[in-house]
Design a protein around this motif. Structure first.
Motif, PDB file in Angstrom:
ATOM      1  N   PRO A 122       0.809  -1.225   0.000  1.00 37.28           N
ATOM      2  CA  PRO A 122       0.000   0.000   0.000  1.00 37.28           C
ATOM      3  C   PRO A 122       0.845   1.279   0.000  1.00 37.28           C
ATOM      4  O   PRO A 122       0.379   2.310  -0.507  1.00 37.28           O
ATOM      5  CB  PRO A 122      -0.816  -0.115   1.296  1.00 37.28           C
ATOM      6  CG  PRO A 122      -0.956  -1.590   1.510  1.00 37.28           C
ATOM      7  CD  PRO A 122       0.366  -2.152   1.077  1.00 37.28           C
ATOM      8  N   PHE A 123       2.073   1.191   0.515  1.00 34.40           N
ATOM      9  CA  PHE A 123       2.948   2.360   0.493  1.00 34.40           C
ATOM     10  C   PHE A 123       3.373   2.705  -0.927  1.00 34.40           C
ATOM     11  O   PHE A 123       3.792   3.828  -1.202  1.00 34.40           O
ATOM     12  CB  PHE A 123       4.198   2.106   1.354  1.00 34.40           C
ATOM     13  CG  PHE A 123       3.953   2.155   2.827  1.00 34.40           C
ATOM     14  CD1 PHE A 123       4.157   3.328   3.548  1.00 34.40           C
ATOM     15  CD2 PHE A 123       3.532   1.014   3.510  1.00 34.40           C
ATOM     16  CE1 PHE A 123       3.942   3.371   4.917  1.00 34.40           C
ATOM     17  CE2 PHE A 123       3.317   1.049   4.889  1.00 34.40           C
ATOM     18  CZ  PHE A 123       3.518   2.230   5.589  1.00 34.40           C
ATOM     19  N   GLY A 124       3.286   1.724  -1.830  1.00 32.13           N
ATOM     20  CA  GLY A 124       3.727   1.921  -3.206  1.00 32.13           C
ATOM     21  C   GLY A 124       2.893   2.922  -3.982  1.00 32.13           C
ATOM     22  O   GLY A 124       3.256   3.309  -5.094  1.00 32.13           O
ATOM     23  N   LYS A 125       1.785   3.365  -3.390  1.00 29.12           N
ATOM     24  CA  LYS A 125       0.965   4.394  -4.026  1.00 29.12           C
ATOM     25  C   LYS A 125       1.706   5.729  -4.063  1.00 29.12           C
ATOM     26  O   LYS A 125       1.346   6.615  -4.838  1.00 29.12           O
ATOM     27  CB  LYS A 125      -0.350   4.549  -3.275  1.00 29.12           C
ATOM     28  CG  LYS A 125      -1.239   3.306  -3.335  1.00 29.12           C
ATOM     29  CD  LYS A 125      -2.480   3.476  -2.472  1.00 29.12           C
ATOM     30  CE  LYS A 125      -3.332   2.206  -2.474  1.00 29.12           C
ATOM     31  NZ  LYS A 125      -4.526   2.336  -1.600  1.00 29.12           N
ATOM     32  N   GLU A 126       2.718   5.864  -3.204  1.00 30.12           N
ATOM     33  CA  GLU A 126       3.540   7.070  -3.196  1.00 30.12           C
ATOM     34  C   GLU A 126       4.894   6.744  -3.828  1.00 30.12           C
ATOM     35  O   GLU A 126       5.553   5.777  -3.440  1.00 30.12           O
ATOM     36  CB  GLU A 126       3.731   7.585  -1.766  1.00 30.12           C
ATOM     37  CG  GLU A 126       2.441   8.035  -1.103  1.00 30.12           C
ATOM     38  CD  GLU A 126       2.682   8.650   0.266  1.00 30.12           C
ATOM     39  OE1 GLU A 126       3.633   9.434   0.413  1.00 30.12           O
ATOM     40  OE2 GLU A 126       1.913   8.332   1.187  1.00 30.12           O
ATOM     41  N   LYS A 152       7.862   7.843  -3.592  1.00 24.61           N
ATOM     42  CA  LYS A 152       9.093   7.792  -2.804  1.00 24.61           C
ATOM     43  C   LYS A 152       9.338   6.431  -2.164  1.00 24.61           C
ATOM     44  O   LYS A 152      10.456   6.139  -1.735  1.00 24.61           O
ATOM     45  CB  LYS A 152       9.087   8.875  -1.724  1.00 24.61           C
ATOM     46  CG  LYS A 152       8.037   8.702  -0.641  1.00 24.61           C
ATOM     47  CD  LYS A 152       8.173   9.795   0.413  1.00 24.61           C
ATOM     48  CE  LYS A 152       7.162   9.657   1.534  1.00 24.61           C
ATOM     49  NZ  LYS A 152       7.362  10.690   2.581  1.00 24.61           N
ATOM     50  N   TYR A 153       8.287   5.589  -2.100  1.00 26.64           N
ATOM     51  CA  TYR A 153       8.451   4.265  -1.497  1.00 26.64           C
ATOM     52  C   TYR A 153       8.707   3.168  -2.536  1.00 26.64           C
ATOM     53  O   TYR A 153       9.068   2.052  -2.163  1.00 26.64           O
ATOM     54  CB  TYR A 153       7.216   3.884  -0.671  1.00 26.64           C
ATOM     55  CG  TYR A 153       6.982   4.767   0.530  1.00 26.64           C
ATOM     56  CD1 TYR A 153       7.847   4.733   1.630  1.00 26.64           C
ATOM     57  CD2 TYR A 153       5.903   5.642   0.574  1.00 26.64           C
ATOM     58  CE1 TYR A 153       7.627   5.540   2.729  1.00 26.64           C
ATOM     59  CE2 TYR A 153       5.682   6.455   1.669  1.00 26.64           C
ATOM     60  CZ  TYR A 153       6.541   6.401   2.739  1.00 26.64           C
ATOM     61  OH  TYR A 153       6.331   7.215   3.825  1.00 26.64           O
ATOM     62  N   VAL A 154       8.516   3.473  -3.803  1.00 19.88           N
ATOM     63  CA  VAL A 154       8.585   2.448  -4.841  1.00 19.88           C
ATOM     64  C   VAL A 154       9.956   1.781  -4.889  1.00 19.88           C
ATOM     65  O   VAL A 154      10.071   0.545  -4.907  1.00 19.88           O
ATOM     66  CB  VAL A 154       8.227   3.047  -6.215  1.00 19.88           C
ATOM     67  CG1 VAL A 154       8.501   2.017  -7.318  1.00 19.88           C
ATOM     68  CG2 VAL A 154       6.768   3.479  -6.239  1.00 19.88           C
ATOM     69  N   GLU A 155      11.022   2.589  -4.919  1.00 19.25           N
ATOM     70  CA  GLU A 155      12.367   2.015  -5.001  1.00 19.25           C
ATOM     71  C   GLU A 155      12.692   1.186  -3.764  1.00 19.25           C
ATOM     72  O   GLU A 155      13.305   0.103  -3.869  1.00 19.25           O
ATOM     73  CB  GLU A 155      13.402   3.134  -5.157  1.00 19.25           C
ATOM     74  CG  GLU A 155      14.813   2.611  -5.407  1.00 19.25           C
ATOM     75  CD  GLU A 155      15.811   3.710  -5.685  1.00 19.25           C
ATOM     76  OE1 GLU A 155      17.029   3.431  -5.626  1.00 19.25           O
ATOM     77  OE2 GLU A 155      15.385   4.857  -5.971  1.00 19.25           O
ATOM     78  N   LYS A 156      12.281   1.667  -2.590  1.00 20.47           N
ATOM     79  CA  LYS A 156      12.509   0.900  -1.359  1.00 20.47           C
ATOM     80  C   LYS A 156      11.789  -0.436  -1.425  1.00 20.47           C
ATOM     81  O   LYS A 156      12.349  -1.484  -1.054  1.00 20.47           O
ATOM     82  CB  LYS A 156      12.026   1.695  -0.145  1.00 20.47           C
ATOM     83  CG  LYS A 156      12.888   2.877   0.238  1.00 20.47           C
ATOM     84  CD  LYS A 156      12.361   3.520   1.517  1.00 20.47           C
ATOM     85  CE  LYS A 156      13.261   4.646   1.995  1.00 20.47           C
ATOM     86  NZ  LYS A 156      12.762   5.253   3.252  1.00 20.47           N
ATOM     87  N   LEU A 157      10.549  -0.413  -1.872  1.00 19.73           N
ATOM     88  CA  LEU A 157       9.783  -1.650  -1.992  1.00 19.73           C
ATOM     89  C   LEU A 157      10.460  -2.634  -2.941  1.00 19.73           C
ATOM     90  O   LEU A 157      10.527  -3.836  -2.660  1.00 19.73           O
ATOM     91  CB  LEU A 157       8.367  -1.341  -2.495  1.00 19.73           C
ATOM     92  CG  LEU A 157       7.360  -0.854  -1.455  1.00 19.73           C
ATOM     93  CD1 LEU A 157       6.106  -0.325  -2.134  1.00 19.73           C
ATOM     94  CD2 LEU A 157       7.003  -1.995  -0.499  1.00 19.73           C
ATOM     95  N   GLU A 158      10.958  -2.112  -4.041  1.00 19.08           N
ATOM     96  CA  GLU A 158      11.640  -2.980  -5.011  1.00 19.08           C
ATOM     97  C   GLU A 158      12.865  -3.629  -4.391  1.00 19.08           C
ATOM     98  O   GLU A 158      13.133  -4.817  -4.627  1.00 19.08           O
ATOM     99  CB  GLU A 158      12.030  -2.156  -6.238  1.00 19.08           C
ATOM    100  CG  GLU A 158      10.831  -1.732  -7.085  1.00 19.08           C
ATOM    101  CD  GLU A 158      11.229  -0.795  -8.215  1.00 19.08           C
ATOM    102  OE1 GLU A 158      12.388  -0.304  -8.202  1.00 19.08           O
ATOM    103  OE2 GLU A 158      10.387  -0.544  -9.103  1.00 19.08           O
ATOM    104  N   ASP A 159      13.611  -2.888  -3.598  1.00 18.24           N
ATOM    105  CA  ASP A 159      14.807  -3.434  -2.944  1.00 18.24           C
ATOM    106  C   ASP A 159      14.438  -4.547  -1.971  1.00 18.24           C
ATOM    107  O   ASP A 159      15.086  -5.603  -1.937  1.00 18.24           O
ATOM    108  CB  ASP A 159      15.565  -2.329  -2.212  1.00 18.24           C
ATOM    109  CG  ASP A 159      16.324  -1.410  -3.158  1.00 18.24           C
ATOM    110  OD1 ASP A 159      16.491  -1.773  -4.323  1.00 18.24           O
ATOM    111  OD2 ASP A 159      16.745  -0.326  -2.714  1.00 18.24           O
ATOM    112  N   PHE A 160      13.395  -4.304  -1.181  1.00 17.51           N
ATOM    113  CA  PHE A 160      12.999  -5.317  -0.199  1.00 17.51           C
ATOM    114  C   PHE A 160      12.433  -6.563  -0.884  1.00 17.51           C
ATOM    115  O   PHE A 160      12.778  -7.693  -0.517  1.00 17.51           O
ATOM    116  CB  PHE A 160      11.978  -4.742   0.789  1.00 17.51           C
ATOM    117  CG  PHE A 160      12.584  -3.876   1.853  1.00 17.51           C
ATOM    118  CD1 PHE A 160      13.352  -4.436   2.865  1.00 17.51           C
ATOM    119  CD2 PHE A 160      12.405  -2.513   1.843  1.00 17.51           C
ATOM    120  CE1 PHE A 160      13.921  -3.652   3.846  1.00 17.51           C
ATOM    121  CE2 PHE A 160      12.974  -1.705   2.814  1.00 17.51           C
ATOM    122  CZ  PHE A 160      13.739  -2.273   3.822  1.00 17.51           C
TER     123      PHE A 160
END
Length: 213
Positions: free
Chosen positions: A121-125, A127-135
Motif C-alpha cells: 500500500p505504500f507503493g501508491k507514493e 518515494k516508497y517504490v524504489e525501497k519496496l523494489e529493494d525489499f
C-alpha cells in the motif's frame, strides 16, 4: 587555526552543567542502570515519571534493534498514540524490519503475504517504490545475505531504524531529539570547521584529533 589554550583554560565550568550534559546523554540512550548509578553518585534529580518513560522507550528501542518490529510498533502505539500514523516513513521502516526477519528466517511465503498486505500500500507514493523494489528483491535470492541489498539485513540498518524511532518518540513527548552532548559536539565541529576555512587552514577538522588534544 589552533586556538590558544590560554583563551579557554581559565573559564570555569560548573559541575552541575557537566552532570546535566552527561545525564542527558544517558537518558536519551536509555542507559537505565548507568542513570541510576549516576544519580546515586552525583545526587542529581530525576523524576520517577521521567525514568519510567525512559524504561518504556528502552523496551521499544530494544525490540526494534532485535528485529521484533511488530512488538516495537505495538508498544509505540501505546506510548505515543498516532505517532506512526503521522510518520509514514518510520512506519514503513519498522514494517520493513519485520519483513526482513521473515526473509532471514526463510519464511518466504509468509514474507510475501506480509509485504502484499502491509508494505505494498505504500507503493501508491513514488518515494516508497524504489525501497519496496529493494525489499522484494530479497525474495529472489536463496542467500539474501549475499544479495546486493544485504545492507537491509544488517545490525546497522536496524540500529538506524531504532535510533529514528527513539528520536520520534522523544519529539512526540516534546523532549529534545538529540542529547545535549551530541549538540555540543555538532556545534564544536561546525565552529572549528568555520575557523579553519576562515583562516585558510588546509585539511578538514578532525573531532578525533581535537578530543586527543
Amino acid at each position: 587555526m589552533d586556538v590558544d589554550p590560554r583563551l579557554y583554560e581559565q573559564i570555569a565550568v560548573n559541575d552541575n552543567d557537566i552532570h546535566n550534559i552527561v545525564m542527558s546523554y544517558l537518558v536519551h540512550n536509555c542507559f537505565k542502570e548507568t542513570v541510576e548509578s549516576f544519580i546515586a553518585c552525583t545526587g542529581i534529580k530525576q523524576s520517577s515519571d521521567h525514568l519510567e518513560y525512559m524504561e518504556k522507550r528502552k523496551r521499544i528501542y530494544q525490540f526494534a534493534l532485535e528485529g521484533n518490529a511488530l512488538k516495537a510498533i505495538e508498544l509505540t502505539e501505546q506510548l505515543a498514540t498516532n505517532l506512526l500514523e503521522k510518520n509514514k516513513d518510520l512506519h514503513f521502516d519498522l514494517l520493513s524490519l519485520h519483513f526482513v526477519e521473515l526473509v532471514c528466517s526463510r519464511k518466504c511465503t509468509e514474507a510475501l503475504e506480509f509485504a502484499q498486505m502491509k508494505l505494498t500500500p505504500f507503493g501508491k507514493e513514488q518515494k516508497y517504490v524504489e525501497k519496496l523494489e529493494d525489499f522484494m528483491a530479497l525474495l529472489a535470492y536463496e542467500e539474501p545475505e549475499k544479495s546486493p541489498m544485504f545492507h537491509l539485513l544488517t545490525l546497522e540498518y536496524r540500529q538506524h531504524v531504532a535510533d529514528s524511532l527513539n528520536r520520534a518518540i522523544l519529539a512526540h513527548a516534546n523532549h529534545p531529539t538529540y542529547a545535549a552532548m551530541e549538540r555540543l559536539i555538532q556545534q564544536t565541529t561546525v565552529v572549528r570547521q568555520c575557523l579553519n576555512q576562515e583562516h585558510g587552514k588546509d585539511g578538514a577538522f578532525s573531532l578525533k584529533d581535537f578530543l586527543k588534544s
